[in-house]
Design a protein around this motif. Sequence first.
Motif, PDB file in Angstrom:
ATOM      1  N   LEU A 157       0.912  -1.096  -0.024  1.00 40.37           N
ATOM      2  CA  LEU A 157      -0.034  -0.039   0.052  1.00 40.37           C
ATOM      3  C   LEU A 157       0.851   1.323   0.087  1.00 40.37           C
ATOM      4  O   LEU A 157       1.694   1.344   0.766  1.00 40.37           O
ATOM      5  CB  LEU A 157      -0.767   0.150   1.194  1.00 40.37           C
ATOM      6  CG  LEU A 157      -2.163  -0.847   1.343  1.00 40.37           C
ATOM      7  CD1 LEU A 157      -2.645  -0.708   2.475  1.00 40.37           C
ATOM      8  CD2 LEU A 157      -3.234  -0.496   0.242  1.00 40.37           C
ATOM      9  N   ASP A 158       0.488   2.189  -0.951  1.00 38.68           N
ATOM     10  CA  ASP A 158       1.270   3.425  -0.877  1.00 38.68           C
ATOM     11  C   ASP A 158       0.662   4.349   0.068  1.00 38.68           C
ATOM     12  O   ASP A 158      -0.413   4.051   0.759  1.00 38.68           O
ATOM     13  CB  ASP A 158       1.583   3.918  -2.267  1.00 38.68           C
ATOM     14  CG  ASP A 158       0.413   4.178  -3.020  1.00 38.68           C
ATOM     15  OD1 ASP A 158      -0.741   4.826  -2.389  1.00 38.68           O
ATOM     16  OD2 ASP A 158       0.350   4.615  -4.354  1.00 38.68           O
ATOM     17  N   ARG A 159       1.178   5.517  -0.094  1.00 37.65           N
ATOM     18  CA  ARG A 159       0.633   6.604   1.153  1.00 37.65           C
ATOM     19  C   ARG A 159      -0.619   7.089   0.638  1.00 37.65           C
ATOM     20  O   ARG A 159      -1.301   7.540   1.489  1.00 37.65           O
ATOM     21  CB  ARG A 159       1.736   7.731   1.080  1.00 37.65           C
ATOM     22  CG  ARG A 159       3.038   7.516   1.583  1.00 37.65           C
ATOM     23  CD  ARG A 159       3.774   8.681   1.729  1.00 37.65           C
ATOM     24  NE  ARG A 159       4.173   8.972   0.317  1.00 37.65           N
ATOM     25  CZ  ARG A 159       4.883  10.001  -0.231  1.00 37.65           C
ATOM     26  NH1 ARG A 159       5.379  11.000   0.804  1.00 37.65           N
ATOM     27  NH2 ARG A 159       5.044  10.346  -1.485  1.00 37.65           N
ATOM     28  N   ARG A 160      -1.217   6.938  -0.604  1.00 38.26           N
ATOM     29  CA  ARG A 160      -2.364   7.439  -0.801  1.00 38.26           C
ATOM     30  C   ARG A 160      -3.514   6.242  -0.665  1.00 38.26           C
ATOM     31  O   ARG A 160      -4.741   6.510  -1.250  1.00 38.26           O
ATOM     32  CB  ARG A 160      -2.381   7.953  -2.204  1.00 38.26           C
ATOM     33  CG  ARG A 160      -1.653   9.159  -2.276  1.00 38.26           C
ATOM     34  CD  ARG A 160      -1.498   9.492  -3.725  1.00 38.26           C
ATOM     35  NE  ARG A 160      -2.348  10.388  -4.184  1.00 38.26           N
ATOM     36  CZ  ARG A 160      -2.516  10.984  -5.274  1.00 38.26           C
ATOM     37  NH1 ARG A 160      -1.514  10.730  -6.307  1.00 38.26           N
ATOM     38  NH2 ARG A 160      -3.610  11.689  -5.591  1.00 38.26           N
ATOM     39  N   GLY A 161      -3.061   5.120  -0.261  1.00 36.17           N
ATOM     40  CA  GLY A 161      -4.021   3.858  -0.361  1.00 36.17           C
ATOM     41  C   GLY A 161      -4.021   3.114  -1.526  1.00 36.17           C
ATOM     42  O   GLY A 161      -4.931   2.299  -1.436  1.00 36.17           O
ATOM     43  N   ASN A 162      -3.375   3.492  -2.501  1.00 38.35           N
ATOM     44  CA  ASN A 162      -3.310   2.491  -3.567  1.00 38.35           C
ATOM     45  C   ASN A 162      -2.631   1.329  -3.385  1.00 38.35           C
ATOM     46  O   ASN A 162      -1.574   1.281  -2.621  1.00 38.35           O
ATOM     47  CB  ASN A 162      -2.579   3.253  -4.879  1.00 38.35           C
ATOM     48  CG  ASN A 162      -3.046   4.631  -5.318  1.00 38.35           C
ATOM     49  OD1 ASN A 162      -4.296   4.726  -5.526  1.00 38.35           O
ATOM     50  ND2 ASN A 162      -2.298   5.617  -5.279  1.00 38.35           N
ATOM     51  N   VAL A 163      -3.277   0.278  -4.037  1.00 38.78           N
ATOM     52  CA  VAL A 163      -2.580  -1.113  -3.785  1.00 38.78           C
ATOM     53  C   VAL A 163      -1.640  -1.367  -5.217  1.00 38.78           C
ATOM     54  O   VAL A 163      -2.086  -1.152  -6.467  1.00 38.78           O
ATOM     55  CB  VAL A 163      -3.796  -2.326  -3.940  1.00 38.78           C
ATOM     56  CG1 VAL A 163      -2.963  -3.503  -3.714  1.00 38.78           C
ATOM     57  CG2 VAL A 163      -4.836  -1.906  -2.950  1.00 38.78           C
ATOM     58  N   LEU A 164      -0.291  -1.684  -4.836  1.00 42.52           N
ATOM     59  CA  LEU A 164       0.513  -1.791  -5.825  1.00 42.52           C
ATOM     60  C   LEU A 164       0.855  -3.364  -5.925  1.00 42.52           C
ATOM     61  O   LEU A 164       1.346  -3.980  -4.882  1.00 42.52           O
ATOM     62  CB  LEU A 164       1.969  -1.181  -5.596  1.00 42.52           C
ATOM     63  CG  LEU A 164       1.788   0.145  -4.841  1.00 42.52           C
ATOM     64  CD1 LEU A 164       3.220   0.737  -4.482  1.00 42.52           C
ATOM     65  CD2 LEU A 164       1.023   1.235  -5.956  1.00 42.52           C
ATOM     66  N   PHE A 165       0.485  -3.827  -6.936  1.00 47.88           N
ATOM     67  CA  PHE A 165       0.448  -5.371  -7.293  1.00 47.88           C
ATOM     68  C   PHE A 165       1.970  -5.666  -8.113  1.00 47.88           C
ATOM     69  O   PHE A 165       1.864  -5.074  -9.218  1.00 47.88           O
ATOM     70  CB  PHE A 165      -0.397  -6.089  -7.762  1.00 47.88           C
ATOM     71  CG  PHE A 165      -1.800  -6.165  -7.366  1.00 47.88           C
ATOM     72  CD1 PHE A 165      -2.120  -6.994  -6.111  1.00 47.88           C
ATOM     73  CD2 PHE A 165      -2.778  -5.277  -7.368  1.00 47.88           C
ATOM     74  CE1 PHE A 165      -2.976  -7.122  -5.421  1.00 47.88           C
ATOM     75  CE2 PHE A 165      -4.058  -5.253  -6.591  1.00 47.88           C
ATOM     76  CZ  PHE A 165      -4.009  -6.176  -5.694  1.00 47.88           C
ATOM     77  N   ALA A 166       2.980  -6.062  -7.445  1.00 48.83           N
ATOM     78  CA  ALA A 166       4.247  -6.402  -8.227  1.00 48.83           C
ATOM     79  C   ALA A 166       4.352  -7.361  -9.136  1.00 48.83           C
ATOM     80  O   ALA A 166       3.838  -8.353  -8.912  1.00 48.83           O
ATOM     81  CB  ALA A 166       5.394  -6.853  -7.100  1.00 48.83           C
ATOM     82  N   HIS A 167       5.003  -7.071 -10.121  1.00 51.01           N
ATOM     83  CA  HIS A 167       5.170  -7.566 -11.363  1.00 51.01           C
ATOM     84  C   HIS A 167       6.886  -8.146 -11.460  1.00 51.01           C
ATOM     85  O   HIS A 167       7.644  -7.179 -11.042  1.00 51.01           O
ATOM     86  CB  HIS A 167       4.846  -7.019 -12.784  1.00 51.01           C
ATOM     87  CG  HIS A 167       3.606  -7.163 -13.078  1.00 51.01           C
ATOM     88  ND1 HIS A 167       3.150  -7.590 -14.509  1.00 51.01           N
ATOM     89  CD2 HIS A 167       2.494  -6.932 -12.474  1.00 51.01           C
ATOM     90  CE1 HIS A 167       1.807  -7.588 -14.631  1.00 51.01           C
ATOM     91  NE2 HIS A 167       1.414  -7.278 -13.316  1.00 51.01           N
ATOM     92  N   ARG A 168       6.973  -9.415 -11.472  1.00 52.37           N
ATOM     93  CA  ARG A 168       8.596  -9.796 -11.505  1.00 52.37           C
ATOM     94  C   ARG A 168       9.055 -10.525 -12.661  1.00 52.37           C
ATOM     95  O   ARG A 168       7.869 -11.330 -13.101  1.00 52.37           O
ATOM     96  CB  ARG A 168       8.773 -10.545 -10.101  1.00 52.37           C
ATOM     97  CG  ARG A 168       8.541  -9.597  -8.872  1.00 52.37           C
ATOM     98  CD  ARG A 168       8.648 -10.197  -7.638  1.00 52.37           C
ATOM     99  NE  ARG A 168       8.367  -9.358  -6.455  1.00 52.37           N
ATOM    100  CZ  ARG A 168       9.297  -8.461  -6.063  1.00 52.37           C
ATOM    101  NH1 ARG A 168      10.519  -8.186  -6.474  1.00 52.37           N
ATOM    102  NH2 ARG A 168       8.891  -7.694  -4.923  1.00 52.37           N
ATOM    103  N   ASP A 169      10.125 -10.610 -12.860  1.00 56.46           N
ATOM    104  CA  ASP A 169      10.453 -11.725 -14.053  1.00 56.46           C
ATOM    105  C   ASP A 169      10.930 -12.996 -13.499  1.00 56.46           C
ATOM    106  O   ASP A 169      10.653 -13.266 -12.029  1.00 56.46           O
ATOM    107  CB  ASP A 169      11.560 -10.877 -14.736  1.00 56.46           C
ATOM    108  CG  ASP A 169      13.137 -10.819 -13.975  1.00 56.46           C
ATOM    109  OD1 ASP A 169      12.984 -11.202 -13.053  1.00 56.46           O
ATOM    110  OD2 ASP A 169      13.713  -9.794 -14.297  1.00 56.46           O
ATOM    111  N   GLU A 170      11.689 -13.597 -14.291  1.00 53.73           N
ATOM    112  CA  GLU A 170      11.913 -15.070 -13.885  1.00 53.73           C
ATOM    113  C   GLU A 170      12.962 -15.043 -12.850  1.00 53.73           C
ATOM    114  O   GLU A 170      12.804 -16.078 -11.942  1.00 53.73           O
ATOM    115  CB  GLU A 170      12.497 -15.984 -14.948  1.00 53.73           C
ATOM    116  CG  GLU A 170      11.154 -16.156 -15.956  1.00 53.73           C
ATOM    117  CD  GLU A 170      11.979 -16.470 -17.213  1.00 53.73           C
ATOM    118  OE1 GLU A 170      11.957 -17.994 -17.848  1.00 53.73           O
ATOM    119  OE2 GLU A 170      12.162 -15.606 -17.984  1.00 53.73           O
TER     120      GLU A 170
END
Length: 324
Positions: A157-170
Motif C-alpha cells: 500500500l502506498d501513502r495514498r491507499g493505492n494497492v501496488l501489485f508487483a510484477h516480477r521476471d523469472e
Amino acid sequence: MHDDELHRFKSDIHFLHYAADRYGYRRERRESSVSSHVLRHPGTDDKIVVRKDRDGHWTYFSVRDDRDHGTIIDFVQRRGRHPSLGSVREELRSWLGTPRPLPEALELPRRSPRAQQRPMAEVFESARVASTCDYLAARGLRPETLSDLRFAGTWRLDRRGNVLFAHRDESGALTGFEVKNRGFTGFAAGGTKTAWQSRACPGDQKLVITESAIDALSHHQLYRDAARYVSTAGAPSSTQMELLGRLLARLAPETTVVAAFDSDEAGHKIASRIETLTRRLPRLYFRRDAPEGAKDWNDVLQRVERDFILSLPKGPRERAGPER
C-alpha cells in the motif's frame, strides 16, 4: 505549440505492449523485423505496421486503410472511439500512471528530473506491507486471504491507499507494478508488465492464471486450492506468453494449469492460448475455469461475500492515483 504530455505518450508508451495488452493485437513474427513490427487483431483482422521514428515517437499505419495512420494518439482515438483528445489523454494517463498536468499558472516550482519521478523500485519499496486495506476489503477480500504466506511480498500500500501489485521476471526482479484503487487502474511509469506471481509452496498441485491479481486472490478465497497463482494484468503480450511458456515448462509433472480468465470473448481467447501452451507439455493437465453468471472471479466473490462487504465501516476514501 509543444505539448510535453503528448510527447511523453508518443515516446514513453511502448506501442507494441500497449496494443497487445489494451486492445488485443498480436505481433506477426514472420512478417516483422527488428525495426518494423506487424500487428494483427485476431477478432477484427485489423493489421497495422508499427515502428519507432528517429524523434523517439512510435508511429503506425494501417495495411487496410490508407487514411488510418499516425501516432499512438491517433491509434487510441480510432480504436477506443474517443469523442475528444481529452478522453484520449485520460486513457493514456491511466496507462502511464501519471496525473493530469497542472495549468501553467498553477505549476509548482520546478524540481530536478530525479525528484520529479521517483525510481519505480523506490516507489514500491517505500510502500508499506499490510494485511488488509479498505479498497481490497470492499472487493470482498478478507484479511486471512491477503495475509496468506503464499501472497507475502506480492502487494503493498502506498501513502495514498493505492494497492501496488508487483510484477516480477523469472529471476524475481521487480519489473513494474499495477496500481489499483477505487475508480483507478494504472501501471508503474517506466515499468514493464511481466507477471504478478504468488509464492510457490510445497504441495502445490495447480497453477492458476488470471487476468488480474484481484481475480487470483478471489479465486483462492473461493476455493482455497493448493495452487500457485499468476496474473498477466490484462491480455498477455507475446513477451508475457513466452515467460508463461517457460514457467509451465518448469512445473512438476501432473500439475494442472487452470485458465481462470474472464467469462467473455477476450477471456476465452486468452484461455485458448494458454491451453495451446499447456498441450505442448504432455506431463501437464489443462482446465478452463470460467466464472458462471459473472464476468470475472471477483464479481463471484463479491456476490458470495455480500454480508462481509456490507458490514465494513463507511469511512472517508483515500484519493486514488499514482504515487509520485
